[in-house]
Design an enzyme around this catalytic site. Structure first.
Site, PDB file in Angstrom:
ATOM      1  N   GLU A 178       0.814  -1.228   0.183  1.00  0.00           N
ATOM      2  CA  GLU A 178      -0.088   0.056   0.044  1.00  0.00           C
ATOM      3  C   GLU A 178       0.887   1.183  -0.127  1.00  0.00           C
ATOM      4  OE1 GLU A 178      -4.079   0.231   1.970  1.00  0.00           O
ATOM      5  OE2 GLU A 178      -3.504  -1.668   3.005  1.00  0.00           O
TER       6      GLU A 178
ATOM      7  N   HIS B 107       7.945 -26.896   3.979  1.00  0.00           N
ATOM      8  CA  HIS B 107       7.004 -28.060   3.478  1.00  0.00           C
ATOM      9  C   HIS B 107       6.567 -27.857   2.015  1.00  0.00           C
ATOM     10  CE1 HIS B 107       7.083 -30.394   7.163  1.00  0.00           C
ATOM     11  NE2 HIS B 107       7.196 -29.187   7.636  1.00  0.00           N
TER      12      HIS B 107
ATOM     13  N   LYS C  45     -13.618   0.109  -5.455  1.00  0.00           N
ATOM     14  CA  LYS C  45     -14.913   0.348  -4.818  1.00  0.00           C
ATOM     15  C   LYS C  45     -15.793   0.793  -5.403  1.00  0.00           C
ATOM     16  CE  LYS C  45     -12.891   0.570  -0.023  1.00  0.00           C
ATOM     17  NZ  LYS C  45     -12.411   1.571   1.084  1.00  0.00           N
TER      18      LYS C  45
END
Length: 346
Positions: free
Chosen positions: A229, A245, A339
């Site tokens: 950001e 893993h 948005k």
């Protein structure tokens, strides 16, 4: 140099983190509980982005003081186990985050006990209309810069409800003092500043942050978000032991892109000894393929102090990455576009 770039003054927002912590503690101590909370057997914190990270910070700082499950939910839907014995805390800085508002509706439909943290918006209106507790926090900040107000009052409301016996009143003033001391160095555009120096080395790369999941995993998550950001840079994180893993095998093919990557190790003295051994082995494996690696570790005595100083270090690191790109760290244009597009089909 940075003042002409940092037009919306993210510098000030990061600088004032210690003062925000002090103010948020005062706010938290003044919270008055109006609801009758009872038989709470689990806590779920619903939020997104900078509002959700506060819940994660609560989970790590109060881990030893809470004896019931605490979860952070990022999304529209809550788990099926949410019921009348669940406390759902809705956290939305703007009060208009659609995922969090949907989570509130979901919680109410499941008869959960609810409260909220916000500056206002639809969340405050709805909670007030239902006579639910809503804590109003200061407005005027970017959500990611309001971290103090996202987690300190949350700890205090959990204390007032009787879910935790926190010691925040004793350790937070110590942390505030160390943050004030460290920011004097971290805020300087000087090679003596370790955050400025590291930013110069990674700003033109894709940082990959590794940490121990039980100590600094949340700090790694926060740093990833801040670099994205503030720095407007791609950044990723993973933690030990899980990455051993699977992801460790990924450092084999596509070696041509490795020169564009850098690994940041977040270390803490409390890291499990086996995790430290795993890190040493992993570092040697990455050295074989020529990956640049950097270690970051705080030296304060208390874990809470080290944890919040690691977050503060990372905030400054993300700021200086933005400055190196001549980019104003505050605007989040792509989020704003997203948005607006979502509003068209609401």
């Amino acid at each position: 140099m940075y003042k002409n770039i940092d037009r919306e003054n993210m510098y000030k927002a990061i600088w004032e983190f210690p003062e925000n912590l002090k103010d948020s503690l005062e706010l938290g101590n003044q919270i008055s509980i109006n609801q009758n909370y009872k038989d709470i057997k689990s806590v779920l914190i619903a939020g997104m982005g900078g509002s959700a990270i506060g819940g994660n910070v609560v989970s790590i700082l109060e881990e030893k003081n809470i004896n019931i499950p605490l979860f952070v939910c990022r999304g529209y839907d809550l788990p099926n186990w949410v019921n009348e014995n669940t406390l759902v805390i809705c956290s939305s800085y703007s009060g208009n985050t659609e995922e969090t508002l949907a989570a509130l509706d979901n919680a109410l439909n499941n008869n959960a006990q609810v409260c909220g943290f916000t500056t206002g918006g639809e969340l405050a209106i709805k909670l007030n209309s239902l006579n639910k507790d809503v804590v109003i926090i200061p407005s005027g900040l970017q959500p990611r810069a309001a971290l103090a107000f996202s987690f300190v009052p949350m700890i205090k409301i959990l204390e007032k409800i009787g879910i935790i016996n926190t010691e925040i009143d004793s350790w937070l003033p110590i942390t505030i003092n160390s943050l004030i001391k460290n920011r004097k160095l971290y805020s300087t555009d000087s090679i003596e500043n370790p955050t400025f120096r590291l930013a110069e080395k990674i700003y033109d790369k894709i940082p990959i942050i590794y940490s121990n999941t039980t100590t600094l995993g949340i700090a790694a998550m926060r740093l990833k978000g801040q670099i994205c950001e503030n720095g407007k840079m791609l950044c990723y994180y993973n933690d030990l032991p899980e990455l051993n893993h699977n992801e460790v095998v990924g450092w084999e093919n596509n070696e041509k892109i490795f020169k564009y990557l850098a690994v940041l190790w977040l270390n803490d003295i409390n890291d499990n000894s086996r995790i430290k051994h795993r890190q040493d082995i992993t570092k040697r494996l990455l050295n074989k393929v020529g990956i640049e690696q950097f270690e970051i570790e705080m030296k304060e005595n208390l874990f809470q102090d080290r944890f919040l100083n690691m977050i503060h270090y990372g905030d400054w690191l993300s700021f200086w990455c933005a400055i190196k790109h001549s980019t104003d760290p505050s605007p989040v244009e792509n989020i704003s576009i997203l948005k607006k597009e979502l509003m068209k089909r609401r």
